[in-house]
Structure formats: C-alpha cells, structure tokens
Design a protein around this motif. Structure first.
Motif, PDB file in Angstrom:
ATOM      1  N   GLY B 150       0.763  -1.238   0.000  1.00 36.70           N
ATOM      2  CA  GLY B 150       0.000   0.000   0.000  1.00 36.70           C
ATOM      3  C   GLY B 150       0.794   1.288   0.000  1.00 36.70           C
ATOM      4  O   GLY B 150       0.435   2.247   0.643  1.00 36.70           O
ATOM      5  N   ARG B 151       1.926   1.289  -0.692  1.00 36.83           N
ATOM      6  CA  ARG B 151       2.610   2.556  -0.876  1.00 36.83           C
ATOM      7  C   ARG B 151       2.631   2.841  -2.364  1.00 36.83           C
ATOM      8  O   ARG B 151       2.090   2.084  -3.162  1.00 36.83           O
ATOM      9  N   ASN B 152       3.336   3.875  -2.691  1.00 40.21           N
ATOM     10  CA  ASN B 152       3.347   4.251  -4.087  1.00 40.21           C
ATOM     11  C   ASN B 152       4.415   3.484  -4.871  1.00 40.21           C
ATOM     12  O   ASN B 152       5.297   4.055  -5.491  1.00 40.21           O
ATOM     13  N   ILE B 153       4.311   2.170  -4.814  1.00 31.23           N
ATOM     14  CA  ILE B 153       5.287   1.293  -5.455  1.00 31.23           C
ATOM     15  C   ILE B 153       4.551   0.481  -6.520  1.00 31.23           C
ATOM     16  O   ILE B 153       3.481  -0.046  -6.247  1.00 31.23           O
ATOM     17  N   PRO B 154       5.122   0.373  -7.719  1.00 32.27           N
ATOM     18  CA  PRO B 154       4.454  -0.434  -8.740  1.00 32.27           C
ATOM     19  C   PRO B 154       4.251  -1.863  -8.241  1.00 32.27           C
ATOM     20  O   PRO B 154       5.181  -2.487  -7.739  1.00 32.27           O
ATOM     21  N   THR B 155       3.056  -2.346  -8.382  1.00 29.90           N
ATOM     22  CA  THR B 155       2.698  -3.641  -7.812  1.00 29.90           C
ATOM     23  C   THR B 155       1.884  -4.449  -8.809  1.00 29.90           C
ATOM     24  O   THR B 155       0.941  -3.929  -9.394  1.00 29.90           O
ATOM     25  N   PHE B 156       2.269  -5.701  -8.970  1.00 30.42           N
ATOM     26  CA  PHE B 156       1.499  -6.576  -9.848  1.00 30.42           C
ATOM     27  C   PHE B 156       0.814  -7.657  -9.036  1.00 30.42           C
ATOM     28  O   PHE B 156       1.463  -8.407  -8.315  1.00 30.42           O
ATOM     29  N   LEU B 157      -0.468  -7.684  -9.170  1.00 34.62           N
ATOM     30  CA  LEU B 157      -1.244  -8.659  -8.421  1.00 34.62           C
ATOM     31  C   LEU B 157      -2.161  -9.413  -9.359  1.00 34.62           C
ATOM     32  O   LEU B 157      -2.608  -8.886 -10.374  1.00 34.62           O
ATOM     33  N   ALA B 158      -2.449 -10.648  -9.003  1.00 32.79           N
ATOM     34  CA  ALA B 158      -3.492 -11.354  -9.730  1.00 32.79           C
ATOM     35  C   ALA B 158      -4.821 -10.790  -9.236  1.00 32.79           C
ATOM     36  O   ALA B 158      -4.928 -10.343  -8.094  1.00 32.79           O
ATOM     37  N   ASP B 159      -5.788 -10.798 -10.084  1.00 35.54           N
ATOM     38  CA  ASP B 159      -7.082 -10.255  -9.694  1.00 35.54           C
ATOM     39  C   ASP B 159      -7.828 -11.273  -8.824  1.00 35.54           C
ATOM     40  O   ASP B 159      -8.689 -12.012  -9.294  1.00 35.54           O
TER      41      ASP B 159
END
Lengths: 337, 337
Positions: B150-159
């Motif tokens: 939850g910071r301003n870091i690019p994050t890839f998650l599965a939906d």
DNA sequence: CTGAAAGCGCTAACAT
DNA sequence: ATGTTAGCGCTTTCAG
C-alpha cells in the motif's frame, strides 16, 4: 549517496588500507583501531561495493547457474539447492535460462566471459563439450548437474541405473510381472538410457526378455505417455506392467489404460521415475523412484565453492569427478502393492 | 587472459575511448573506424567486463529478484517470467531467497546496498514497508509481485477478487449451491482476504449467507485443507460446496470428503484457486481459478526495466502503481459440471 | 570525430 | 600495525 571506504576511513581516522584490512580480516590490525573502524562502518551503514571489490580482487563472490528453459518443477529444486549452498557462503546466484535460440546464441556464456561469476553450475542443459572446455580454460570452475559429457568435470547425477534396478526388481521379483514394457524419454539423454538399461538387465537376470515392441518412444513431456501407451494397448499380447521413464508419462499412461477399459494396477501395473508432488495425488497413487533433486543442486553449489577456494591447489584434482546421488523407490499403489 | 578494451584499441589502432564509443553506440564514430574496431573485437573475442563497466557507469545491467524460501512451484513461474523479461533486454538476473532467519537478517538487502543491481523485484515475500522505502530512497526502483504494502510502489497482483467472484458466481448462480463453505489461507495475506470477500459478496447478492462455521481456517499448505474439511464434515448441516483458498487445500479437502464416504461433486462440490498442474490430474479434475503467474513475473521485470530507463523522468510517475492481471476460472469436474 | 586523462570503489603490494 | 599507491577495466568529460 552510499558511503564508500573513504568515508569510513575518514570517520575512523585511518587510511583506506586499514579499513580494507578489517573488512577482509586480512593481516593484523590493532584491536582498538579495528573497533574504531567497525564503529564507523556501523555509523555510516557502510557496505562494500561488490563491483569495485570484484574488479580489484578478480573475484565476484557470485555463482552462475544455467538451467534449461523448460518449465519443469524439477529445475526449481536444483535452483533452491544451489541458492542455499551459495548464500550460506555469502555468495550470490546469477541465473540464466538457456534460450531456445540456436546453439550459436549461447548467451549464458556471457556470464563468465564478462567476468560476472567465479564458477558456473550447468544443470540439465544442452551443451557441447567444447563449450564447457572453453569455460574451464578461462579458469572458471564448472560443475555439472544431470548432465554427463564425459570429461574431467565434476558431475552430479542421480543414480538412474540404481534406481531403475530397484524399481525393476520390485516389478519382476516381488510382483512377479513377466511382461514389462518401457516408455522411453528422449533417447539421447543418459537418464533414459540408464533406466532402460537397468530394466533390461534385471529382466535378463530373471530369464526374461524385453521385446522390441515393448519399448515405445516418449519424450518426457505431457501427452507423450498417453500416445505411447496407446501403442502398447494395440499389441496382441498386453504387458502386465509398464515402466515409464518419468512420472508425467506414467500418469498419462494410466489415463490411457483406464480409457481403454482396463484397471491400474489390476490389469496393468504402472510405475514412473522422479517422484513429482503430483505422484502421490493421482489415483491410484503412483509408485515411482525418488530423485534427490534439491540435494543435487546443493552439492553442486557446494562443490563449485570448494573448487573456487582451492584454485591452484593440486589436491583439488583428487576429488572424484562423477558423483551419483542415491535414488530410492517410493512404493505406492500403482504397482499393485 | 581475456582481452581488455586496451587490447582492442591497440589492435584497431585507436584509443580506448573510441572503442568504448562503438561498444556503447555513443556519439558519432567514423564508419571506417567503427568497422576496424568491430573487426578487432571479433578477432579477439572481446567481451566488455561487466564489473568494470558497472563500476564506471553506475549501472549493472542486472535485476535482483527476491523470492520466499518456500518450495512452491508458483514462484518458479515468477522467476521464469522475470528472467525472460530481463534477458530479452540483455539484463542478468540475481536471485535471492528470503532466508528463514529472523527479519533482522535481511540478507537480500545487500543486493542493492552493495551496488549489485539496478532494480529489484520482490515477490510474495515478507517485507516491511520501511525496508522497501529504504531501497527506493537509495534510488533503486522496486517492483512488487503478489505483495501489497500500500505505498506508491508499482505492484502486480493477480485479480483475486475478480477470480473469486467469477468462481463464486459459478457455484451460486449456475450450480445453485446454497450452502457454500470457505477454507481460508493464512489470514494476513491479501489474496486470501480478497477471495473470501468475493465469495461473501456474491452470496449476499444472491440473498445467501456465509455463516461463521462455514469459514474454516487453513494455511495454504499440504494437509491443512484436510483438517479444515474434517471440521466442516462434523457440522450438523453439511455444505453443498466448498471453496478452498488454493488448490492444494482443495485437493486435500476432496480426500477428506471421500474418506468420509461422500462423493465429490455429487454430495459436496469442491473448487480451488491457482490452477496447479496437479489440478487437472486429480479425480475428479479440479475446477479452479487460473493465476497468470508467469505473466506477473514477466510484467514485473518489464516494469522494472522501464523504470530504470526513465529514471529521473517525471513521466514515469504517471504509470499506474497497482496492476491487476486477470484471473480466469477453469471449469473441470469437481464443481459438478 | 578522436585522444587523453580523471575517476568509479576497492584490493594488494610496497613502504614505513 | 598502518599508510601509500598502483592498478582492476571501463565510462565519461574535456580538449583538440
């Protein structure tokens, strides 16, 4: 900017030479001086730059690992093994997959050509003996895993023959199966050859034969076991047991048998080789041969480190250059037990 | 000894500056001079030393990837994805497993502290937001995979939510199951929360409830699904469908149901999440939600490279910092289809 | 368009 | 026991 050795030296009131000494535990340093340097390092949260150190010392403290591109859980275990051996010794692990590209484009060779690594572990990849030779001649130790090119290179292999024998004996001696068929892996791999040889030997020792039509070709991959089994099921005399060169094909074979209206293991027993996680979940649970994959990786990493640390020391050559790690049959239900 | 830039320069009759220029395609170099240099490079089989180049340019052309230590095929797919993105851009991949050691011993932080990598991809590991912050503040881009701090870091998650919804709807709307139970993963992970939330939402939207006793705790690992299912089987009113937070537990649950003398899916339907290779082999084949694991890795690697190449460029900040990759239900038999 | 030279941060002689 | 200094092999100004 991150602190450099100069910052530490200044703060501790010493020269960079002294700082270098305490970092590397070289020579004697006066305990008091050492303590002052250590304190400065803590204060500044200093961490020696790996590139600068590598450039100056000609050692990178990293191991290169090359794996095939195929998506096989098998290799991940190797990676884990090597990684743990490396990191336990404070080494990093540089990974390269062998590309699908033609052999001419061996990108992983850059790893050593560009001075990236102190040693390389090659696992199960396609590689020419002369390429390995080239690496070794540049002074980069090489260790091989599941890959036998028959040179004087340390090599770690699972005991395919031993495991194959144990399984074949289980089938022929304990279960008294008389008509055992074999589904091959890709023909050129030594693993496959050894497993097949083991089966053949055991059959002969028991006065049995392995007729040509009972050896059908597969390629280790999904579906190939299914097709191979179909061919076996068309034979006038069905086998009473099938030994597949790996679990994937064994599981496929079980499917084919069931679809043919026969039962595993009542009509035909099936066994595999690898002991994938999957093996215990299929029904019936697959009897197979466990391979010490993690251990292969770990030992290979360990060996690479040892060679690095004994470089130039003739005694290093005394080490055996081909090590078989034991495989063990895992008896479940698909064999008829 | 390997050829250096000096050797090339001498052979081509130019200065090392010129050689450097042609290697890096910087500035203009007279075509003829360039050709001479290129020829010398070929003749000498020259490959620029990565450490020297890294030291001088402050760029290492390597990506760091940190994965958990657990032995999960899932992560291997991430590794493959990142590796392919990296090597396509001529980057190397440095791998570190998160050690079991206490959080204080975050060895992987060395990767950037020691100037080893240009960017880091952190996948599914336990990490404090302030640690990530520290890395970013040193100017090392960080990309997160399956890990949401939850910071301003690019994050890839599965939906997870979307996939959970689709599966829940399949159960509730298409199959009309009325009593759906849920076996949780470890509670603190967002994946688990999202999947549970999706189920709950769909149930409510259809006028159904998710009673507390229908939510039983698991931990994603082997056997935990079995125990969870046993608890469900002791309930006065059995569920008619069970949604497990991952495939491993779903498969365990199926075993428990069978051992209880009931049938899957006739008495109780079971579905999972992940789409392990295993899922299609168990019987009945498991209905589950496919996660784009390889893609997560690939996109993360790609993103890391992009950030590196736009460093200092404000427009880089315009990129969304949380990306959901689509998940898709894979309908097999265990749901009753 | 090209050469010369100053680093990058560290190790490893060589002095003292 | 510690300081000094010459590289390690490359990139990158700065001149020309």
């Amino acid at each position: 900017m991150a602190a450099t050795i100069f910052d530490v030296a200044k703060r501790a009131g010493v020269s960079i030479g002294t700082v270098s000494r305490v970092i590397n535990n070289r020579d004697r340093v006066h305990p008091e001086t050492r303590e002052r340097v250590l304190q400065a390092i803590r204060d500044l949260d200093y961490h020696a730059n790996a590139l600068a150190r590598g450039l100056a010392s000609q050692q990178t403290a990293t191991l290169g690992l090359v794996i095939p591109q195929v998506n096989d859980p098998f290799f991940f275990q190797v990676v884990r093994g090597v990684e743990e051996a490396a990191s336990a010794a404070n080494y990093s692990l540089l990974i390269a997959s062998q590309s699908r590209l033609p052999a001419s484009e061996r990108r992983y060779l850059h790893l050593f050509r560009r001075g990236h690594v102190d040693a390389m572990v090659l696992a199960s990849i396609e590689v020419h003996a002369h390429e390995v030779q080239e690496i070794v001649e540049q002074g980069i130790p090489v260790v091989l895993v599941q890959l036998d090119i028959g040179r004087n290179i340390p090599t770690f292999l699972a005991d395919n023959y031993g495991g194959g024998r144990a399984m074949a004996e289980h089938l022929v001696v304990e279960h008294q199966y008389r008509r055992v068929a074999y589904i091959t892996g890709t023909d050129h791999t030594p693993d496959n050859r050894e497993r097949l040889r083991a089966l053949r030997d055991v059959l002969h020792e028991n006065g049995l034969d392995l007729p040509g039509e009972y050896v059908v070709e597969g390629d280790y991959l999904r579906d190939s076991g299914y097709r191979a089994m179909q061919r076996l099921l068309e034979l006038p005399t069905l086998p009473d047991a099938v030994f597949a060169a790996n679990d994937q094909m064994a599981i496929d074979a079980m499917m084919a048998i069931r679809e043919h209206g026969l039962s595993v293991p009542d009509d035909i027993a099936v066994v595999g080789f690898d002991d994938l996680p999957l093996a215990s979940y299929v029904s019936p649970p697959l009897t197979t041969v466990h391979q010490p994959v993690y251990e292969l990786g770990w030992h290979a990493g360990q060996m690479a480190l040892e060679i690095i640390h004994t470089q130039g020391d003739r005694s290093a050559l005394a080490a055996p250059n081909k090590l078989l790690l034991p495989t063990s049959p895992v008896i479940r239900r698909s064999c008829g037990c």
